[in-house]
Design a protein around this motif. Sequence first.
Motif, PDB file in Angstrom:
ATOM      1  N   GLU A  38       0.819  -1.229   0.000  1.00  0.00           N
ATOM      2  CA  GLU A  38       0.000   0.000   0.000  1.00  0.00           C
ATOM      3  C   GLU A  38       0.850   1.275   0.000  1.00  0.00           C
ATOM      4  OE1 GLU A  38       0.232  -2.264   2.323  1.00  0.00           O
ATOM      5  OE2 GLU A  38       0.261  -1.432   4.340  1.00  0.00           O
ATOM      6  N   ARG A  44       2.502   7.955   2.894  1.00  0.00           N
ATOM      7  CA  ARG A  44       1.049   8.162   2.924  1.00  0.00           C
ATOM      8  C   ARG A  44       0.677   9.268   3.917  1.00  0.00           C
ATOM      9  NH1 ARG A  44      -1.580   3.421   4.322  1.00  0.00           N
ATOM     10  NH2 ARG A  44       0.373   2.585   5.111  1.00  0.00           N
ATOM     11  N   SER A  48      -1.199  12.714   3.011  1.00  0.00           N
ATOM     12  CA  SER A  48      -2.367  13.097   3.804  1.00  0.00           C
ATOM     13  C   SER A  48      -2.190  14.525   4.359  1.00  0.00           C
ATOM     14  CB  SER A  48      -2.538  12.036   4.884  1.00  0.00           C
ATOM     15  OG  SER A  48      -3.138  12.532   6.010  1.00  0.00           O
ATOM     16  N   GLN A  59      -7.237   9.942   5.366  1.00  0.00           N
ATOM     17  CA  GLN A  59      -6.419   9.134   6.274  1.00  0.00           C
ATOM     18  C   GLN A  59      -5.452   8.276   5.456  1.00  0.00           C
ATOM     19  OE1 GLN A  59      -6.656   9.717   9.394  1.00  0.00           O
ATOM     20  NE2 GLN A  59      -8.502  10.970   9.174  1.00  0.00           N
ATOM     21  N   GLY A  61      -5.087   5.248   5.452  1.00  0.00           N
ATOM     22  CA  GLY A  61      -5.805   4.042   4.995  1.00  0.00           C
ATOM     23  C   GLY A  61      -6.626   4.273   3.733  1.00  0.00           C
ATOM     24  N   GLN A  62      -6.780   5.525   3.358  1.00  0.00           N
ATOM     25  CA  GLN A  62      -7.527   5.838   2.125  1.00  0.00           C
ATOM     26  C   GLN A  62      -6.579   6.113   0.966  1.00  0.00           C
ATOM     27  OE1 GLN A  62      -9.625   9.007   4.481  1.00  0.00           O
ATOM     28  NE2 GLN A  62     -11.231   8.487   3.020  1.00  0.00           N
ATOM     29  N   GLU A 223     -11.964   3.653   1.742  1.00  0.00           N
ATOM     30  CA  GLU A 223     -11.046   2.634   2.259  1.00  0.00           C
ATOM     31  C   GLU A 223     -11.284   1.236   1.665  1.00  0.00           C
ATOM     32  OE1 GLU A 223     -10.403   3.612   6.318  1.00  0.00           O
ATOM     33  OE2 GLU A 223      -9.180   1.820   6.639  1.00  0.00           O
ATOM     34  N   GLU A 224     -12.559   0.902   1.507  1.00  0.00           N
ATOM     35  CA  GLU A 224     -12.881  -0.441   1.012  1.00  0.00           C
ATOM     36  C   GLU A 224     -12.365  -0.653  -0.424  1.00  0.00           C
ATOM     37  OE1 GLU A 224     -16.911  -2.914   0.149  1.00  0.00           O
ATOM     38  OE2 GLU A 224     -17.088  -1.112   1.398  1.00  0.00           O
ATOM     39  N   VAL A 226      -9.954   1.149  -1.856  1.00  0.00           N
ATOM     40  CA  VAL A 226      -8.484   1.229  -1.808  1.00  0.00           C
ATOM     41  C   VAL A 226      -7.920  -0.138  -1.409  1.00  0.00           C
ATOM     42  CG1 VAL A 226      -6.583   2.231  -0.458  1.00  0.00           C
ATOM     43  CG2 VAL A 226      -8.312   3.714  -1.479  1.00  0.00           C
ATOM     44  N   LYS A 227      -8.613  -0.817  -0.528  1.00  0.00           N
ATOM     45  CA  LYS A 227      -8.164  -2.152  -0.087  1.00  0.00           C
ATOM     46  C   LYS A 227      -8.226  -3.129  -1.274  1.00  0.00           C
ATOM     47  CE  LYS A 227      -7.461  -5.516   3.019  1.00  0.00           C
ATOM     48  NZ  LYS A 227      -7.048  -6.459   2.016  1.00  0.00           N
ATOM     49  N   THR A 230      -5.440  -2.435  -3.517  1.00  0.00           N
ATOM     50  CA  THR A 230      -4.179  -2.888  -2.910  1.00  0.00           C
ATOM     51  C   THR A 230      -4.013  -4.395  -3.143  1.00  0.00           C
ATOM     52  OG1 THR A 230      -4.476  -1.198  -1.228  1.00  0.00           O
ATOM     53  CG2 THR A 230      -2.807  -2.859  -0.775  1.00  0.00           C
TER      54      THR A 230
END
Length: 372
Positions: A38, A44, A48, A59, A61-62, A223-224, A226-227, A230
């Motif tokens: 990631e 990151r 951000s 964030q 995580g995004q 986030e979902e 982006v996951k 990834t």
Amino acid sequence: MELISLAAGGSYFRSPQTATAAAIAALEAGKTFYGPTEGTLSLRRAISLKYKTDGIKVQPGQILVTPGAKQALHNLCSVLLKAGDEVVIPTPAWFGFHELLKYSPGKVVPLPTHLPEGYKLTHDMLRGALSDRTRILLLTNPGNPTGRIYTKQELEALLEVVNEFPNLYLISDEIYDLVTYSRPFTSILSCQGAKAGRTIVVNGFSKSFAMSGWRLGFILGPEELVKKCTDFQNATMSGVSVFVQDAAEASILAREQELPPMQEVLSNNREIMQKGLDAIPHVTYYLPDGAYYFFPDLSYYLNRTSITGEIIKTTPDLCRYLRSCYNLELAPGDNFGGPGHVRMSFAIETPRLQDAMQRLRQGLNLLTAEAD
Ligand code: PMP
């Protein structure tokens, strides 16, 4: 006469000194192994922080760090598109989108915008192009090749339409966000109506930071999603080299020192290209608000004969003529969805740009003289 190319998508600037120094330090520190797919947490966080300065909360995580913005787009298309899905792209647009989508089950639906209207994309135009089959609306802001920046009001009007389609993702390619002149740039993420779960930004270091060869881009999104991207990236190419990420992190943190000198050259070059085009009769263009291209309409100079007796019918013919007789390379607009136009980059050394504009004027004037 040496070749002058205005056709490239990269600038002539050297990458920031800060980037080179950080990459060397990372290599010397032994950062030559797999890193997190990631992206490093510190890059990151730096991304951000950059967005936070612009009032946008993302964030780590995004964020997914990718090997170039192209790969960011490829990840997204691979994860989002299935057979029959449509991708609406306002044109003129970067030819790379079409090339990329050849390898995807999605179908490109061009949405033409026009020079006489300043390439404006209205609420109604967008409403006419979207349907339940549309999975992605792909905006480029600032535009390549037009240099058009959407105002905040325009974006918010477009978002009203986008929000009528619950399955639609809006991807905003903002790779030229830090290369601006007359109009302020607004990211889609700071617009009212941008739905957190459906709005994605693609960005990178190739343009604003003159780091095209380092292959560094990123996705900002829910986030979902982006996951999922990834996981796709993990299965196909893994993460970006850690020393490259260290270089990017150093550059983004030093952007206030590194970018203004490049920006100053580009502003000056933009004026030179503008004056050069103004000196050629029957040429119209949109004065770019951002990026580093003009996309003038040269259709007046088509259907003419060159000094060598060649008939110039299309923009690729015109570009071939300028290349062979004047050693001047331009990108035909046909590849961008704008036949009759050419894309001309002003991200080259100023004296070479001046020379290029003279060659263009001579080349076109001679065609005029031949036809008269
Ligand atoms: N998007 C746009 C609008 C571009 O112009 C380009 C490069 N020409 C890219 C994406 C690809 O950028 P990268 O080098 O980061 O893959």
